[in-house]
Design an enzyme around this catalytic site. Structure first.
Site, PDB file in Angstrom:
ATOM      1  N   CYS A 142       0.846  -1.182   0.000  1.00  0.00           N
ATOM      2  CA  CYS A 142       0.000   0.000   0.000  1.00  0.00           C
ATOM      3  C   CYS A 142       0.886   1.238   0.000  1.00  0.00           C
ATOM      4  O   CYS A 142       1.867   1.292   0.751  1.00  0.00           O
ATOM      5  CB  CYS A 142      -0.888  -0.017   1.245  1.00  0.00           C
ATOM      6  N   HIS A 185      -9.240  -3.738  -1.850  1.00  0.00           N
ATOM      7  CA  HIS A 185      -8.214  -2.946  -1.149  1.00  0.00           C
ATOM      8  C   HIS A 185      -8.611  -1.462  -1.127  1.00  0.00           C
ATOM      9  O   HIS A 185      -8.549  -0.809  -0.080  1.00  0.00           O
ATOM     10  CB  HIS A 185      -6.870  -3.142  -1.868  1.00  0.00           C
ATOM     11  N   GLU A 186      -9.062  -0.945  -2.291  1.00  0.00           N
ATOM     12  CA  GLU A 186      -9.389   0.492  -2.367  1.00  0.00           C
ATOM     13  C   GLU A 186     -10.684   0.817  -1.611  1.00  0.00           C
ATOM     14  O   GLU A 186     -10.779   1.857  -0.952  1.00  0.00           O
ATOM     15  CB  GLU A 186      -9.486   0.954  -3.833  1.00  0.00           C
ATOM     16  N   HIS A 189     -10.047   1.185   1.997  1.00  0.00           N
ATOM     17  CA  HIS A 189      -9.546   2.526   2.330  1.00  0.00           C
ATOM     18  C   HIS A 189     -10.717   3.471   2.643  1.00  0.00           C
ATOM     19  O   HIS A 189     -10.643   4.288   3.561  1.00  0.00           O
ATOM     20  CB  HIS A 189      -8.748   3.125   1.158  1.00  0.00           C
TER      21      HIS A 189
HETATM   22 ZN    ZN Z   1      -3.670   1.099  -0.112  1.00  0.00          ZN
END
Ligand code: ZN
Length: 228
Positions: A142, A185-186, A189
């Protein structure tokens, strides 16, 4: 009897001024003053938020863009700068979420490895409606957690709903494989989550470790051997 222009002006001006002030005060706001400053004054390659210094912005769940924000010029600027940032040689990422440039709003860029030429695509107000398929475990890194990597269990298929960046119409897409991992993953966030929260194992990036190894002959045994 009719009103002279002077009489009309006498009444019209105050009404217009009141109306203008009313509209200015009630105009829907797009982004906070702090967010507008970041968007407008950042270089085209933006500062990327990192742990632990930027924990607050990385850990705060992001809000959906409002209708005013979706139509704003600031959003277009933010999208362009986020794209330059993720593609910059320094970052060289495959995805980026707005909290990583200091904005807690639901905007992500994802590199679509499942499409011809692997284009980067922007998704506004993305939400994962469904996660399915067998879970696979793969290495993730990341931009906000350098220089670590981790082995993270992820679903192999997702359904994402979002607002289309061109038409501003709602859309849905089913994504599988590695691109589905990037979406998870995004979107994590945007929920204030980082891959290290889900990783079974977190280790130092092999590239960084290799660089360090050249100088450090007392490296501990647990350092990775170089595979990713
Ligand atoms: Zn990330």
């Amino acid at each position: 009897m009719s009103m002279t222009m002077r009489q009309i002006n006498r009444y019209l001006f105050p009404i217009l001024i009141v109306a203008a002030v009313f509209l200015a005060v009630n105009r829907p706001k797009a982004f906070t003053p702090e967010e507008r400053t970041i968007i407008r004054e950042s270089d085209s390659v933006m500062y990327v938020t990192v742990l632990p210094d930027d924990s607050p912005v990385l850990r705060t769940p992001s809000a959906d863009l409002t209708p005013a924000e979706l139509k704003s010029k600031d959003l277009r600027t933010l999208m362009a700068k986020m794209l330059s940032t993720v593609k910059s040689p320094k970052q060289d990422g495959v995805g980026i979420a707005a909290p990583q440039v200091g904005i807690d709003k639901r905007v992500i860029w994802v590199q679509r490895f499942d499409k011809e030429g692997s284009p980067f695509e922007c998704y506004l107000n993305p939400h994962l409606d469904s996660l399915s398929g067998p879970m696979g475990k793969g290495p993730e890194g990341c931009l906000s957690v350098p220089p670590m990597r981790g082995l993270v269990p992820r679903y192999t298929s997702v359904i994402v709903s979002y607002v289309d960046a061109e038409t501003l119409q709602p859309k849905r897409d089913t994504v599988t494989g590695y691109t589905a991992v990037i979406f998870q993953h995004e979107c994590d966030h945007l929920d204030g989550k980082l891959y290290i929260d889900r990783a079974d194992t977190v280790f130092v990036s092999p590239a960084w470790a290799a660089e360090r190894r050249a100088f450090d002959y007392t490296r501990p045994d647990w350092w990775p051997s170089g595979q990713e």
